[in-house]
Design an enzyme around this catalytic site. Structure first.
Site, mmCIF file in Angstrom:
data_model
loop_
_atom_site.group_PDB
_atom_site.id
_atom_site.type_symbol
_atom_site.label_atom_id
_atom_site.label_comp_id
_atom_site.label_asym_id
_atom_site.label_seq_id
_atom_site.Cartn_x
_atom_site.Cartn_y
_atom_site.Cartn_z
ATOM 1 N N SER A 136 0.842 -1.186 0.000
ATOM 2 C CA SER A 136 0.000 0.000 0.000
ATOM 3 C C SER A 136 0.881 1.241 0.000
ATOM 4 C CB SER A 136 -0.889 0.028 1.254
ATOM 5 O OG SER A 136 -1.517 1.282 1.417
ATOM 6 N N TYR A 149 -3.191 -0.594 9.795
ATOM 7 C CA TYR A 149 -3.045 -0.916 8.372
ATOM 8 C C TYR A 149 -1.671 -0.484 7.870
ATOM 9 C CZ TYR A 149 -4.223 -1.433 3.439
ATOM 10 O OH TYR A 149 -4.233 -1.825 2.117
#
Length: 282
Positions: A136, A149
């Site tokens: 990500s 995350y």
């Protein structure tokens, strides 16, 4: 297809995709199947209507991973490409003690990737294959209120770096860095009143698939692959000018808090109070 340009032909290549029934995994498996690859997926909840076979697998469970990977490798007759795509997100402010949500994200995003890759190592070495980590943008540029995350994806990159050093003589290891793609992964954050719309821009799914294809089938393996020009700029700034990116994110957060974007969200109460308390300028 874009995946074919200046790359190895995916026809006949044996590909295993985790999180294969989700937004990115399903689209990737569909594209590669159409391009002639032999694709098999793993997912906790296969829908049954994917245009390629998907085995049920819980990446948080050692036995489930070992069993599903063994079946996948037997079905495929080996493995050329592993795409570690399974992942999850959710609200997790860094100022709060880690609880169930934090452990869940670390277990799936980091340890699930680790388990699956370890189960595939022998087959990948034998085929001189590739590992693609769908990480990500938040692995290099953290956004607030989603610490678990970002931490799990940064740790995933660290795992990829170690894997590359150990297997690099035989296996290519590439990290792909999408920004946000519209998918159900954002639902729990939105439900908690912590939507980061305005701080993160959604990007086209096709660009993510192109980047994964580049990582999987380029003639020589890449270390890192971004998914858009904007993502490439953000990646560069985050790696080389981290203080600048911190200021940009902090100012954007302050503006969002001042605009009432997080009003009524208990998990963001501290952020809202601090930003309004200092005039919302930092």
């Amino acid at each position: 297809m874009t995946v074919l340009n200046r790359r190895q032909d995916p026809r006949g290549r044996r590909v295993l995709i985790t999180g294969a029934s989700g937004t990115i995994g399903r689209a990737l498996g569909t594209r590669l199947t159409a391009a002639g690859a032999h694709v098999l997926g793993l997912d906790l909840r296969p829908t049954g209507d994917e245009p390629f076979p998907v085995l049920r697998c819980d990446v948080t469970d050692d036995d489930s991973v070992r069993g599903a990977v063994a079946e996948a490798l037997e079905t495929l007759g080996g493995l050329d490409v592993l795409v570690n795509n399974a992942g999850t997100g959710g609200p997790a402010p860094a100022e709060r003690a880690p609880g169930t949500e934090v452990r869940r994200q670390l277990e799936i995003n980091l340890l699930g990737t680790w388990r699956t890759t370890a189960a595939c190592v022998d087959a990948l070495v034998a085929a001189r294959g590739r590992v693609v980590m769908v990480t990500s943008r938040m692995a290099v540029m953290q956004l607030p209120l989603a610490a678990a995350y970002g931490a799990s994806k940064r740790a995933m990159v660290a795992y990829a770096d170690a894997l590359r050093l150990e297997l690099g003589t035989h296996v290519g290891v590439t990290c792909v860095y999408p920004s946000a793609v519209r998918s159900p992964i954002h639902d729990s954050t939105r439900a908690a009143g912590l939507s980061l719309e305005g701080m993160s821009v959604y990007e086209p799914l096709d660009g993510v698939l192109d980047a994964i294809g580049k990582a999987a089938f380029s003639t020589r393996p890449h270390r890192d692959v971004t998914t858009t020009r904007k993502g490439a700029v953000e990646f560069f700034l985050a790696r080389h000018l981290p203080a600048l990116t911190d200021r940009i994110v902090a100012r954007t957060l302050a503006a969002r808090a001042a605009a009432g974007a997080f009003d009524g969200a208990p998990l963001a109460a501290g952020v809202v109070a601090r930003n309004r308390g200092n005039g919302g300028t930092e």
